[in-house]
Motif scaffolding. Structure first.
Motif, PDB file in Angstrom:
ATOM      1  N   THR A  44       0.072  56.787  -9.347  1.00  9.12           N
ATOM      2  CA  THR A  44       0.962  57.119  -8.237  1.00  9.12           C
ATOM      3  C   THR A  44       0.965  55.993  -7.205  1.00  9.12           C
ATOM      4  O   THR A  44      -0.033  55.269  -7.055  1.00  9.12           O
ATOM      5  N   PRO A  45       2.069  55.844  -6.482  1.00  3.02           N
ATOM      6  CA  PRO A  45       2.213  54.717  -5.555  1.00  3.02           C
ATOM      7  C   PRO A  45       1.136  54.600  -4.475  1.00  3.02           C
ATOM      8  O   PRO A  45       0.742  53.504  -4.138  1.00  3.02           O
ATOM      9  N   GLY A  46       0.647  55.678  -3.932  1.00  7.14           N
ATOM     10  CA  GLY A  46      -0.307  55.582  -2.836  1.00  7.14           C
ATOM     11  C   GLY A  46      -1.761  55.489  -3.250  1.00  7.14           C
ATOM     12  O   GLY A  46      -2.636  55.370  -2.396  1.00  7.14           O
ATOM     13  N   PHE A  47      -2.036  55.499  -4.538  1.00  8.34           N
ATOM     14  CA  PHE A  47      -3.421  55.561  -4.987  1.00  8.34           C
ATOM     15  C   PHE A  47      -4.217  54.299  -4.654  1.00  8.34           C
ATOM     16  O   PHE A  47      -5.297  54.385  -4.066  1.00  8.34           O
ATOM     17  N   LEU A  48      -3.720  53.137  -5.037  1.00  4.39           N
ATOM     18  CA  LEU A  48      -4.485  51.908  -4.796  1.00  4.39           C
ATOM     19  C   LEU A  48      -4.690  51.636  -3.307  1.00  4.39           C
ATOM     20  O   LEU A  48      -5.811  51.283  -2.901  1.00  4.39           O
ATOM     21  N   PRO A  49      -3.676  51.824  -2.461  1.00  2.00           N
ATOM     22  CA  PRO A  49      -3.957  51.693  -1.033  1.00  2.00           C
ATOM     23  C   PRO A  49      -5.020  52.694  -0.573  1.00  2.00           C
ATOM     24  O   PRO A  49      -5.866  52.372   0.265  1.00  2.00           O
ATOM     25  N   GLY A  50      -5.010  53.887  -1.140  1.00  2.00           N
ATOM     26  CA  GLY A  50      -6.007  54.895  -0.793  1.00  2.00           C
ATOM     27  C   GLY A  50      -7.419  54.487  -1.184  1.00  2.00           C
ATOM     28  O   GLY A  50      -8.382  54.791  -0.482  1.00  2.00           O
ATOM     29  N   VAL A  51      -7.533  53.809  -2.324  1.00  2.00           N
ATOM     30  CA  VAL A  51      -8.843  53.306  -2.756  1.00  2.00           C
ATOM     31  C   VAL A  51      -9.375  52.319  -1.712  1.00  2.00           C
ATOM     32  O   VAL A  51     -10.541  52.395  -1.307  1.00  2.00           O
ATOM     33  N   LEU A  52      -8.504  51.427  -1.261  1.00  2.00           N
ATOM     34  CA  LEU A  52      -8.948  50.450  -0.253  1.00  2.00           C
ATOM     35  C   LEU A  52      -9.218  51.125   1.083  1.00  2.00           C
ATOM     36  O   LEU A  52     -10.147  50.727   1.791  1.00  2.00           O
ATOM     37  N   ASP A  53      -8.444  52.150   1.429  1.00  2.00           N
ATOM     38  CA  ASP A  53      -8.734  52.906   2.652  1.00  2.00           C
ATOM     39  C   ASP A  53     -10.130  53.509   2.586  1.00  2.00           C
ATOM     40  O   ASP A  53     -10.873  53.496   3.568  1.00  2.00           O
ATOM     41  N   PHE A  54     -10.484  54.045   1.428  1.00  2.00           N
ATOM     42  CA  PHE A  54     -11.805  54.632   1.229  1.00  2.00           C
ATOM     43  C   PHE A  54     -12.897  53.583   1.447  1.00  2.00           C
ATOM     44  O   PHE A  54     -13.883  53.834   2.152  1.00  2.00           O
ATOM     45  N   ILE A  55     -12.723  52.421   0.864  1.00  2.00           N
ATOM     46  CA  ILE A  55     -13.700  51.332   1.019  1.00  2.00           C
ATOM     47  C   ILE A  55     -13.780  50.886   2.482  1.00  2.00           C
ATOM     48  O   ILE A  55     -14.866  50.713   3.032  1.00  2.00           O
ATOM     49  N   LEU A  56     -12.627  50.733   3.106  1.00  4.80           N
ATOM     50  CA  LEU A  56     -12.584  50.223   4.480  1.00  4.80           C
ATOM     51  C   LEU A  56     -13.100  51.221   5.510  1.00  4.80           C
ATOM     52  O   LEU A  56     -13.503  50.832   6.605  1.00  4.80           O
ATOM     53  N   ALA A  57     -13.111  52.489   5.174  1.00  4.17           N
ATOM     54  CA  ALA A  57     -13.500  53.528   6.135  1.00  4.17           C
ATOM     55  C   ALA A  57     -14.995  53.595   6.401  1.00  4.17           C
ATOM     56  O   ALA A  57     -15.421  54.243   7.355  1.00  4.17           O
ATOM     57  N   HIS A  58     -15.788  52.930   5.591  1.00  7.50           N
ATOM     58  CA  HIS A  58     -17.246  53.011   5.730  1.00  7.50           C
ATOM     59  C   HIS A  58     -17.807  51.598   5.629  1.00  7.50           C
ATOM     60  O   HIS A  58     -17.838  51.011   4.537  1.00  7.50           O
ATOM     61  N   GLU A  59     -18.230  51.058   6.757  1.00 10.57           N
ATOM     62  CA  GLU A  59     -18.646  49.655   6.803  1.00 10.57           C
ATOM     63  C   GLU A  59     -19.736  49.290   5.791  1.00 10.57           C
ATOM     64  O   GLU A  59     -19.643  48.239   5.153  1.00 10.57           O
ATOM     65  N   PRO A  60     -20.769  50.122   5.596  1.00  8.82           N
ATOM     66  CA  PRO A  60     -21.761  49.766   4.582  1.00  8.82           C
ATOM     67  C   PRO A  60     -21.153  49.688   3.173  1.00  8.82           C
ATOM     68  O   PRO A  60     -21.528  48.818   2.383  1.00  8.82           O
ATOM     69  N   THR A  61     -20.210  50.561   2.877  1.00  7.50           N
ATOM     70  CA  THR A  61     -19.544  50.513   1.571  1.00  7.50           C
ATOM     71  C   THR A  61     -18.690  49.260   1.469  1.00  7.50           C
ATOM     72  O   THR A  61     -18.694  48.570   0.444  1.00  7.50           O
ATOM     73  N   LEU A  62     -17.966  48.942   2.534  1.00  8.12           N
ATOM     74  CA  LEU A  62     -17.151  47.735   2.561  1.00  8.12           C
ATOM     75  C   LEU A  62     -18.004  46.494   2.349  1.00  8.12           C
ATOM     76  O   LEU A  62     -17.680  45.637   1.524  1.00  8.12           O
ATOM     77  N   THR A  63     -19.098  46.416   3.066  1.00  6.36           N
ATOM     78  CA  THR A  63     -19.978  45.258   2.964  1.00  6.36           C
ATOM     79  C   THR A  63     -20.561  45.129   1.560  1.00  6.36           C
ATOM     80  O   THR A  63     -20.581  44.032   0.987  1.00  6.36           O
ATOM     81  N   ALA A  64     -21.001  46.238   1.003  1.00  7.49           N
ATOM     82  CA  ALA A  64     -21.584  46.217  -0.344  1.00  7.49           C
ATOM     83  C   ALA A  64     -20.537  45.863  -1.392  1.00  7.49           C
ATOM     84  O   ALA A  64     -20.804  45.066  -2.304  1.00  7.49           O
ATOM     85  N   PHE A  65     -19.353  46.442  -1.276  1.00  2.75           N
ATOM     86  CA  PHE A  65     -18.291  46.131  -2.244  1.00  2.75           C
ATOM     87  C   PHE A  65     -17.896  44.661  -2.155  1.00  2.75           C
ATOM     88  O   PHE A  65     -17.770  43.981  -3.177  1.00  2.75           O
ATOM     89  N   ALA A  66     -17.684  44.176  -0.942  1.00  2.00           N
ATOM     90  CA  ALA A  66     -17.272  42.784  -0.776  1.00  2.00           C
ATOM     91  C   ALA A  66     -18.310  41.833  -1.366  1.00  2.00           C
ATOM     92  O   ALA A  66     -17.954  40.870  -2.058  1.00  2.00           O
TER      93      ALA A  66
END
Length: 92
Positions: A44-66
């Motif tokens: 679905t069109p909004g899924f991939l942006p939603g995945v990044l929203d999920f990552i971006l919403a939690h700084e420790p997750t963002l840092t670990a993923f990056a």
């Protein structure tokens, strides 16, 4: 950033989420998705942006993923913005 590059980062983020049981369970809980519906939802069109929203919403997750992906956290935010401007954007 090209939309293809942004999509690749989002797919990498989804793989990262799926590889961590705690993170994956949290993703499913927050999205309301169940594992059998995940493949269909991913198309679905909004899924991939939603995945990044999920990552971006939690700084420790963002840092670990990056760190895991070998990119800077700002690149993840840039990918999210690119998906807004790309062909996946839904019309109002």
């Amino acid at each position: 950033m090209r939309s293809q590059d942004a999509e690749a980062i989002a797919v990498t983020a989804l793989s990262y989420i799926a590889g961590d049981r705690t993170l994956f369970d949290r993703f499913l809980a927050l999205t309301g998705l169940e594992v059998p519906a995940l493949r269909q939802a991913a198309a679905t069109p909004g899924f991939l942006p939603g995945v990044l929203d999920f990552i971006l919403a939690h700084e420790p997750t963002l840092t670990a993923f990056a760190a895991d992906a070998g990119i800077g956290p700002a690149r993840v935010a840039e990918a999210r913005r690119a998906l807004d401007d790309g062909p996946l954007r839904e019309s109002p």
